[in-house]
Design an enzyme around this catalytic site. Structure first.
Site, mmCIF file in Angstrom:
data_model
loop_
_atom_site.group_PDB
_atom_site.id
_atom_site.type_symbol
_atom_site.label_atom_id
_atom_site.label_comp_id
_atom_site.label_asym_id
_atom_site.label_seq_id
_atom_site.Cartn_x
_atom_site.Cartn_y
_atom_site.Cartn_z
ATOM 1 N N SER A 186 4.697 2.565 7.902
ATOM 2 C CA SER A 186 4.391 1.412 7.058
ATOM 3 C C SER A 186 5.584 1.018 6.206
ATOM 4 O O SER A 186 6.190 1.848 5.530
ATOM 5 C CB SER A 186 3.200 1.728 6.153
ATOM 6 O OG SER A 186 2.019 1.861 6.893
ATOM 7 N N HIS B 101 0.819 -1.221 0.000
ATOM 8 C CA HIS B 101 0.000 0.000 0.000
ATOM 9 C C HIS B 101 0.852 1.271 0.000
ATOM 10 O O HIS B 101 0.334 2.354 -0.294
ATOM 11 C CB HIS B 101 -0.968 -0.004 1.200
ATOM 12 C CG HIS B 101 -0.341 0.274 2.527
ATOM 13 N ND1 HIS B 101 -0.023 -0.723 3.427
ATOM 14 C CD2 HIS B 101 0.032 1.439 3.125
ATOM 15 C CE1 HIS B 101 0.487 -0.181 4.518
ATOM 16 N NE2 HIS B 101 0.548 1.123 4.361
ATOM 17 N N ASP C 277 0.318 -7.636 1.481
ATOM 18 C CA ASP C 277 0.688 -6.222 1.627
ATOM 19 C C ASP C 277 2.198 -6.055 1.709
ATOM 20 O O ASP C 277 2.728 -5.340 2.563
ATOM 21 C CB ASP C 277 0.021 -5.587 2.855
ATOM 22 C CG ASP C 277 -0.080 -4.059 2.724
ATOM 23 O OD1 ASP C 277 0.494 -3.507 1.770
ATOM 24 O OD2 ASP C 277 -0.720 -3.437 3.586
#
Length: 337
Positions: free
Chosen positions: A295, A185, A219
């Site tokens: 992230s 993402h 992810d």
């Protein structure tokens, strides 16, 4: 309504409100008469339909862990206090008797003279260890050593995508020279992909990058920084030795460049090891420590091994997640095939 009397025939008459001072005819004797002034009717104050009570309570609200004390009846005897008072008096009497006996015994006991004493033995000195004694090294439990800290910081990169709407960013880390692991993402935006090594230092460098391999379900993504000088790589470990309450460290760039270009290192703890289920991947649950922008960054143990990749959190809670190292190893193995 007020009552008046006719001045001619003395007949009692009831007068309506507002007629004071007017001339009327007496219905009994048919003689004219002037009504005296009448007092104004009292005003009626409208009352509200509902009045909320703001009475002060007779006692403050008690806390949940406070027990209500048992009431003591007026005129009743509190036998508990009587028993305690009697016990205290008895104990005081015993102490006084003991002191008297001790004084009497002390006076009758003969004190030996110094002539009767034998030679007093001197205590031998404690044996000293032979050779040079090295001082104990100072240790700090749970603290990552400086060498590991510097190595992980150098291997962690700032991932940035310049789009038509602005800049989207995240974190990542080198697993091989030129190859960087991050989240899917993070890089799943149209625009120019860049990685910044040693961000916020005099050694900072920016390199164009491209996506080599990605898995939206896990992810995860593998990015190549063409021509990048790799300051260091990190070893992806596993979570087999990880337990709840163990301390781990999150490296990355929370909130992007809004808080500065330097890397942020946050110490947190393991809350749970999630083994899959409806989340479709093995994850390490953390007790906080992550922010938007972390992230893709590495989460390591105190030895510097990567045990997870920062991925998500529930906003306004301390329930944060990292993709477990085993998932990263499987992802890289699929790319190599």
């Amino acid at each position: 309504m007020p009552v008046v009397h006719c001045p001619t025939c003395r007949q009692a008459l009831t007068v309506g409100d507002g007629l004071g001072g007017t001339v009327v005819t007496c219905p009994a004797c048919q003689q004219p008469m002037t009504l005296p002034p009448m007092p104004a009717a009292p005003a009626v104050v409208a009352q509200p339909d509902f009045v909320e009570s703001f009475a002060v309570p007779s006692r403050p609200p008690r806390r949940e862990y406070e027990a209500d004390p048992a009431p003591l009846r007026v005129g009743s005897t509190n036998w508990t206090l009587v028993a305690l008072g009697g016990g205290a008096a008895a104990l005081l009497g015993m102490v006084v008797v003991g002191v008297v006996v001790w004084v009497l015994v002390g006076r009758t006991t003969a004190t030996p003279s110094t002539k009767d004493k034998g030679p007093v033995a001197k205590s031998a000195p404690a044996p000293q260890p032979k050779g040079k004694v090295e001082p104990l090294a100072a240790t700090t439990p749970g603290r990552m050593d400086d060498a590991n800290l510097a190595r992980i910081k150098k291997a962690t990169v700032y991932v940035r995508i310049r789009t038509a709407k602005g800049v989207s960013s995240g974190s990542g880390f080198f697993v091989e020279p030129g190859l960087i692991v991050t989240n899917h993402h993070v890089i799943n935006h149209p625009g120019r992909l860049e990685v910044v090594t040693q961000s916020g230092t005099v050694e900072t460098r920016t390199y164009p990058a491209r996506v080599l391999f990605q898995d939206a379900t896990k992810d995860l993504a593998l990015v190549e920084a063409a021509g990048a000088t790799t300051p260091g790589v990190l070893q992806v470990g596993d979570t087999t030795a990880l337990r709840e309450t163990h301390e781990v460290y999150a490296f990355g760039f929370p909130l992007g460049e809004r808080v500065g270009q330097e890397i942020t290192v946050t110490k947190t703890t393991v809350s749970s090891i999630r083994t899959g289920g409806d989340r479709k991947r093995r994850e390490v649950q953390l007790n906080g420590g992550l922010e938007h922008g972390n992230s893709g960054g590495p989460v390591t143990d105190v030895t510097g091994r990567v045990v997870g990749v920062a991925v998500s959190k529930f906003d306004n809670t301390s329930v944060h997640f990292a993709i477990a190292a085993e998932e990263v190893t499987q992802f890289l193995a699929r790319y190599e095939r």
